[in-house]
Design a protein around this motif. Structure first.
Motif, PDB file in Angstrom:
ATOM      1  N   GLY A   1       7.269  -5.035  -2.419  1.00 32.51           N
ATOM      2  CA  GLY A   1       7.304  -4.030  -1.363  1.00 32.51           C
ATOM      3  C   GLY A   1       6.554  -4.520  -0.149  1.00 32.51           C
ATOM      4  N   SER A   2       5.961  -3.605   0.603  1.00 38.17           N
ATOM      5  CA  SER A   2       5.193  -3.986   1.788  1.00 38.17           C
ATOM      6  C   SER A   2       4.054  -2.993   1.993  1.00 38.17           C
ATOM      7  CB  SER A   2       6.084  -4.039   3.030  1.00 38.17           C
ATOM      8  OG  SER A   2       6.619  -2.762   3.320  1.00 38.17           O
ATOM      9  N   ILE A   3       2.948  -3.490   2.527  1.00 41.26           N
ATOM     10  CA  ILE A   3       1.775  -2.675   2.807  1.00 41.26           C
ATOM     11  C   ILE A   3       1.592  -2.591   4.313  1.00 41.26           C
ATOM     12  CG2 ILE A   3      -0.727  -2.464   2.548  1.00 41.26           C
ATOM     13  CD1 ILE A   3       0.755  -2.001  -0.027  1.00 41.26           C
ATOM     14  N   ALA A   4       1.545  -1.378   4.841  1.00 38.78           N
ATOM     15  CA  ALA A   4       1.292  -1.175   6.270  1.00 38.78           C
ATOM     16  C   ALA A   4      -0.216  -1.220   6.492  1.00 38.78           C
ATOM     17  CB  ALA A   4       1.862   0.163   6.728  1.00 38.78           C
ATOM     18  N   ILE A   5      -0.650  -2.156   7.288  1.00 36.93           N
ATOM     19  CA  ILE A   5      -2.074  -2.416   7.419  1.00 36.93           C
ATOM     20  C   ILE A   5      -2.430  -2.633   8.880  1.00 36.93           C
ATOM     21  CG2 ILE A   5      -1.640  -4.861   6.942  1.00 36.93           C
ATOM     22  CD1 ILE A   5      -4.364  -5.060   5.664  1.00 36.93           C
ATOM     23  N   THR A   6      -3.567  -2.113   9.284  1.00 36.63           N
ATOM     24  CA  THR A   6      -4.084  -2.348  10.634  1.00 36.63           C
ATOM     25  C   THR A   6      -5.162  -3.417  10.547  1.00 36.63           C
ATOM     26  OG1 THR A   6      -3.649  -0.069  11.310  1.00 36.63           O
ATOM     27  CG2 THR A   6      -5.183  -1.334  12.651  1.00 36.63           C
TER      28      THR A   6
ATOM     29  N   ILE B   1      -5.422   1.156   6.055  1.00 34.40           N
ATOM     30  CA  ILE B   1      -4.163   0.984   5.327  1.00 34.40           C
ATOM     31  C   ILE B   1      -3.441   2.315   5.323  1.00 34.40           C
ATOM     32  CG2 ILE B   1      -3.124   0.541   3.064  1.00 34.40           C
ATOM     33  CD1 ILE B   1      -5.284  -1.511   2.586  1.00 34.40           C
ATOM     34  N   ASP B   2      -2.188   2.288   5.724  1.00 30.11           N
ATOM     35  CA  ASP B   2      -1.375   3.503   5.798  1.00 30.11           C
ATOM     36  C   ASP B   2      -0.468   3.558   4.580  1.00 30.11           C
ATOM     37  OD1 ASP B   2       0.296   5.599   6.382  1.00 30.11           O
ATOM     38  OD2 ASP B   2       0.712   4.999   8.444  1.00 30.11           O
TER      39      ASP B   2
END
Length: 485
Positions: free
Chosen positions: A160-165, A102-103
């Motif tokens: 919001g939004s979560i940047a996830i790999t 998670i970034d």
């Protein structure tokens, strides 16, 4: 707050107590999602024709901290935390996928507001150091702001939004003949890895692997085998990185100097942004009823069954009869239900408020009112004397109505022997009298504001929008009632 499979509670805010309070227990949610780390990883199923389901984001916990005390207002700090509001988000990947990373820098917090419509987005951010389960089955992320909910608010909404790999499954890659000596190197695919440290004690060897940071994130699990290919008990004990260099620590119960190391590597990682829009509030969500004595047949308090009892243990209980409705209950329309709640609440007439609530859910409404009152002193956290005075008044109020905490227990038990209409009447007056300067007293009341919109009636049920929320109604004996669902 949902307290059981049978009772539901409203929470008040800018409009009313009809938004469900959420405080999920992180450990239970994540433990249920995880698989044992030692189990061989399942291969991803063939790609379905339909697009994959999105990751699930839900509120796991909320923390509200007021100002500190003592020197500079920071010597004594509640929870040893800075003032502000934090919501913990729980993230679960789609089936067949795993969370690699998670970034927090690429994640965004777009809105943070309470249920009175007040924006709390002061110094808002997605917190650092998100935590990911080692098997990638779940993660938690904190979103935090410096502001705190306004007077009378009992829930917040974050967006919001979560940047996830995410990775689509994993596969094992082995490195045979690995010598457990410092500075020894070996290949894992095209990557060169180094034994940074290998310390052997009486039972085990503590191994530190040196590797690129980019590779660290791709490792789902580590397994160790001896020269006969028999598995050795091993576990990850930690990891870290500095710039692009990383370390992975493993404790293996062996004194062997040469082993085979198998790394379970995530496959086909892709980075996506997962939008979220969740609500969290004070209270605890009890979840579904656990099996056990509570599932015993009626009349059997022990949960045991006699040997001669031939009833089907899996049979569904017969439906309960419809609740009793008296002549003064309900209203002639959905609009009339809402209007009666509003006017009766302002007038402090609890019996009239309760009469348009579905009969079996009135105690749950009272429970929501009690919870709202209990957290009223939170609105005065910045004024210690004011908060203490409100608490004294509340203690006297609850004593008068013989209402004893904890308020999160079954509504029927909470209000046993209590005059519910009288309690609701006095509670409406108490809430109005404690409205802050500049606030409308009606905004403090746990009833809907405005008029129902987009009313859709289907037989004896109806759905309408109130203050942006979907509310259900039911008709009994020709009269309409609002539901707490």
């Amino acid at each position: 707050m949902r307290t059981s499979s049978r009772g539901r509670t409203f929470v008040s805010g800018a409009a009313f107590l009809f938004c469900v309070v959420v405080l999920l227990i992180i450990g239970t949610r994540i433990a249920a999602a995880q698989r044992p780390a030692s189990r061989p990883a399942q291969r991803p199923a063939a790609a379905p024709s339909a697009p994959p389901a999105p990751a699930q984001v839900s509120a796991a916990a909320i923390r509200v901290v007021g100002p500190g005390f003592g020197a500079n207002g920071s010597e004594l700090r509640p929870f040893n935390e800075s003032p502000g509001t934090v919501v913990v988000l729980a993230i679960q990947p789609p089936r067949g996928s795993g969370i690699v990373q998670i970034d927090d820098h690429a994640s965004t917090l777009d809105a943070f507001s309470d249920d009175k419509g007040q924006s709390l987005l002061e110094e808002g951010r997605v917190g650092p150091f998100p935590k990911v389960a080692e098997d990638g089955s779940a993660a938690i992320v904190e979103v935090e702001v410096r502001a705190r909910p306004s007077a009378g608010a009992t829930s917040v909404t974050v967006q919001g939004s979560i940047a996830i790999t995410l990775a689509a499954g994993s596969k094992p890659v082995r490195a045979a003949g690995v010598r457990l000596e410092p500075n020894q190197t070996f290949k894992l695919g095209t990557t060169t890895m180094t034994i940074g440290e290998a310390k052997t004690d009486e039972e085990s060897t503590k191994i530190t692997f040196g590797l690129p940071r980019s590779v660290l994130y791709t490792i789902r699990d580590v397994r160790v085998f001896d020269a006969r290919n028999a598995p050795i008990e091993a576990r990850r004990t930690g990891s870290g990185y500095f710039n692009e260099k990383a370390e992975l620590m493993v404790d293996a119960k062996t004194k062997d100097k040469t082993v085979t190391v198998e790394f379970e590597l995530w496959q086909n990682p892709r980075t996506v942004k997962i939008p979220f829009n969740v609500q969290a509030g004070v209270g605890v969500a009890a979840g579904a009823r656990a099996s056990g004595s509570g599932d015993a047949p009626a009349g059997d308090k022990s949960g045991k069954r006699d040997a001669g009892d031939t009833r089907d243990a899996g049979a569904t209980a017969p439906p309960e009869p419809p609740p009793v409705v008296i002549a003064t209950d309900g209203a002639e329309s959905v609009d009339a239900v809402v209007k009666q709640m509003q006017t009766a609440a302002l007038a402090g007439k609890g019996a009239q408020v309760l009469s348009v609530i579905y009969p079996t859910e009135r105690a749950a409404f009272g429970q929501g009112v009690a919870m709202t009152l209990a957290f009223l002193p939170m609105a005065s956290m910045s004024n210690e004397k004011e908060g203490e005075q409100v608490q004294k008044e509340l203690d006297a109020f609850f004593a008068k109505h013989q209402l004893k905490p904890p308020f999160a227990r079954e509504p029927a038990d909470l209000f046993k022997g209590v005059d519910l209409p009288a309690f609701v009447s006095d509670a409406m007056v108490f809430l109005k009298n404690h409205a802050k300067k500049g606030d409308k007293p009606g905004d403090m009341l746990p009833v809907p504001s405005g008029r129902p919109e987009n009313v859709k009636i289907t037989g004896d049920t109806a759905v309408a929008t109130l203050s942006g929320k979907e509310i259900k109604f039911t008709k009994l004996t020709g009269r309409w009632f609002i539901r707490l669902e």
